[in-house]
Design a protein around this motif. Sequence first.
Motif, PDB file in Angstrom:
ATOM      1  N   GLU A 181      27.411 109.057  44.018  1.00 32.50           N
ATOM      2  CA  GLU A 181      26.198 108.995  43.195  1.00 32.50           C
ATOM      3  C   GLU A 181      24.917 108.906  44.013  1.00 32.50           C
ATOM      4  N   ILE A 182      25.031 108.741  45.333  1.00 37.25           N
ATOM      5  CA  ILE A 182      23.823 108.586  46.139  1.00 37.25           C
ATOM      6  C   ILE A 182      23.815 109.581  47.289  1.00 37.25           C
ATOM      7  N   ALA A 183      22.621 109.817  47.825  1.00 36.54           N
ATOM      8  CA  ALA A 183      22.458 110.726  48.956  1.00 36.54           C
ATOM      9  C   ALA A 183      21.416 110.156  49.902  1.00 36.54           C
ATOM     10  N   VAL A 184      21.511 110.533  51.153  1.00 40.43           N
ATOM     11  CA  VAL A 184      20.506 110.140  52.137  1.00 40.43           C
ATOM     12  C   VAL A 184      19.140 110.603  51.625  1.00 40.43           C
ATOM     13  N   GLY A 185      18.179 109.718  51.696  1.00 40.92           N
ATOM     14  CA  GLY A 185      16.826 110.022  51.226  1.00 40.92           C
ATOM     15  C   GLY A 185      16.543 109.517  49.820  1.00 40.92           C
ATOM     16  N   ASP A 186      17.589 109.162  49.069  1.00 32.83           N
ATOM     17  CA  ASP A 186      17.364 108.613  47.724  1.00 32.83           C
ATOM     18  C   ASP A 186      16.495 107.361  47.818  1.00 32.83           C
ATOM     19  N   GLN A 187      15.561 107.244  46.895  1.00 32.84           N
ATOM     20  CA  GLN A 187      14.675 106.091  46.833  1.00 32.84           C
ATOM     21  C   GLN A 187      15.239 105.048  45.882  1.00 32.84           C
ATOM     22  N   LEU A 188      15.139 103.793  46.268  1.00 28.83           N
ATOM     23  CA  LEU A 188      15.484 102.706  45.359  1.00 28.83           C
ATOM     24  C   LEU A 188      14.334 102.553  44.369  1.00 28.83           C
ATOM     25  N   PRO A 189      14.616 102.104  43.152  1.00 27.96           N
ATOM     26  CA  PRO A 189      13.510 101.870  42.218  1.00 27.96           C
ATOM     27  C   PRO A 189      12.541 100.845  42.812  1.00 27.96           C
ATOM     28  N   PRO A 190      11.246 101.139  42.811  1.00 28.28           N
ATOM     29  CA  PRO A 190      10.283 100.195  43.390  1.00 28.28           C
ATOM     30  C   PRO A 190      10.252  98.889  42.601  1.00 28.28           C
ATOM     31  N   LEU A 191       9.854  97.847  43.301  1.00 29.48           N
ATOM     32  CA  LEU A 191       9.770  96.521  42.693  1.00 29.48           C
ATOM     33  C   LEU A 191       8.441  95.900  43.088  1.00 29.48           C
ATOM     34  N   GLU A 192       7.663  95.476  42.111  1.00 30.89           N
ATOM     35  CA  GLU A 192       6.419  94.750  42.360  1.00 30.89           C
ATOM     36  C   GLU A 192       6.598  93.341  41.836  1.00 30.89           C
ATOM     37  N   VAL A 193       6.361  92.357  42.713  1.00 30.18           N
ATOM     38  CA  VAL A 193       6.571  90.970  42.331  1.00 30.18           C
ATOM     39  C   VAL A 193       5.278  90.183  42.521  1.00 30.18           C
ATOM     40  N   PRO A 194       4.733  89.623  41.434  1.00 30.40           N
ATOM     41  CA  PRO A 194       3.575  88.743  41.590  1.00 30.40           C
ATOM     42  C   PRO A 194       4.042  87.416  42.209  1.00 30.40           C
ATOM     43  N   VAL A 195       3.224  86.881  43.100  1.00 30.68           N
ATOM     44  CA  VAL A 195       3.540  85.606  43.754  1.00 30.68           C
ATOM     45  C   VAL A 195       2.332  84.687  43.570  1.00 30.68           C
ATOM     46  N   THR A 196       2.562  83.545  42.938  1.00 32.95           N
ATOM     47  CA  THR A 196       1.489  82.584  42.702  1.00 32.95           C
ATOM     48  C   THR A 196       1.745  81.309  43.499  1.00 32.95           C
ATOM     49  N   ARG A 197       0.753  80.449  43.531  1.00 37.70           N
ATOM     50  CA  ARG A 197       0.924  79.156  44.185  1.00 37.70           C
ATOM     51  C   ARG A 197       2.045  78.362  43.509  1.00 37.70           C
ATOM     52  N   GLU A 198       2.157  78.512  42.208  1.00 34.05           N
ATOM     53  CA  GLU A 198       3.242  77.826  41.489  1.00 34.05           C
ATOM     54  C   GLU A 198       4.606  78.282  42.014  1.00 34.05           C
ATOM     55  N   ASP A 199       4.752  79.582  42.285  1.00 33.45           N
ATOM     56  CA  ASP A 199       6.003  80.087  42.859  1.00 33.45           C
ATOM     57  C   ASP A 199       6.293  79.432  44.206  1.00 33.45           C
ATOM     58  N   LEU A 200       5.239  79.240  45.005  1.00 35.88           N
ATOM     59  CA  LEU A 200       5.419  78.624  46.324  1.00 35.88           C
ATOM     60  C   LEU A 200       5.862  77.172  46.200  1.00 35.88           C
ATOM     61  N   VAL A 201       5.308  76.464  45.230  1.00 36.74           N
ATOM     62  CA  VAL A 201       5.707  75.071  45.010  1.00 36.74           C
ATOM     63  C   VAL A 201       7.174  75.014  44.576  1.00 36.74           C
ATOM     64  N   ARG A 202       7.551  75.901  43.686  1.00 38.56           N
ATOM     65  CA  ARG A 202       8.952  75.938  43.234  1.00 38.56           C
ATOM     66  C   ARG A 202       9.882  76.269  44.396  1.00 38.56           C
TER      67      ARG A 202
END
Length: 151
Positions: free
Chosen positions: A7-28
């Motif tokens: 199902e995969i081939a060289v050069g295939d892209q993984l689905p992009p992921l955007e993750v927001p990071v807040t100060r609250e995330d850092l505390v957790r």
Amino acid sequence: MTLRRAEIAVGDQLPPLEVPVTREDLVRYAGASGDFNPIHWNERFATEVGLPGVIAHGMFTMALAGRLVSEWTGDPADVLRFSVRFTRPVVVADDGVGATVELGGKVAAINEDGTAKITITARSAGQGVLGGANALVRLAESHPAESHSEV
């Protein structure tokens, strides 16, 4: 849902992921990891030691890259090896928005042993934050077509 080799081939892209990071995330993350270094929560301290501001834990950023790959494989157990170099910190502003880590990946090689090498990119504020990031993942063999026979 394990990836099948066919199902995969060289050069295939993984689905992009955007993750927001807040100060609250850092505390957790600090609470979960036990890493309460003030560079991850105290603006004054972070700038006094020469940083541009409070920064995300390196291992937190690495975990986000691991998430990209494990979500793509469908099973975290299929990630056999994973490594990164930390090149720039993710600066997390105390503005209610924080930072965004943009992750991408592609299939760099498919190996004869049923594994694939994945190269990973991670950016924040327009700059790369991880270098040499890659993973080795296990691929499932394709199932041959089932034969039907009368009993």
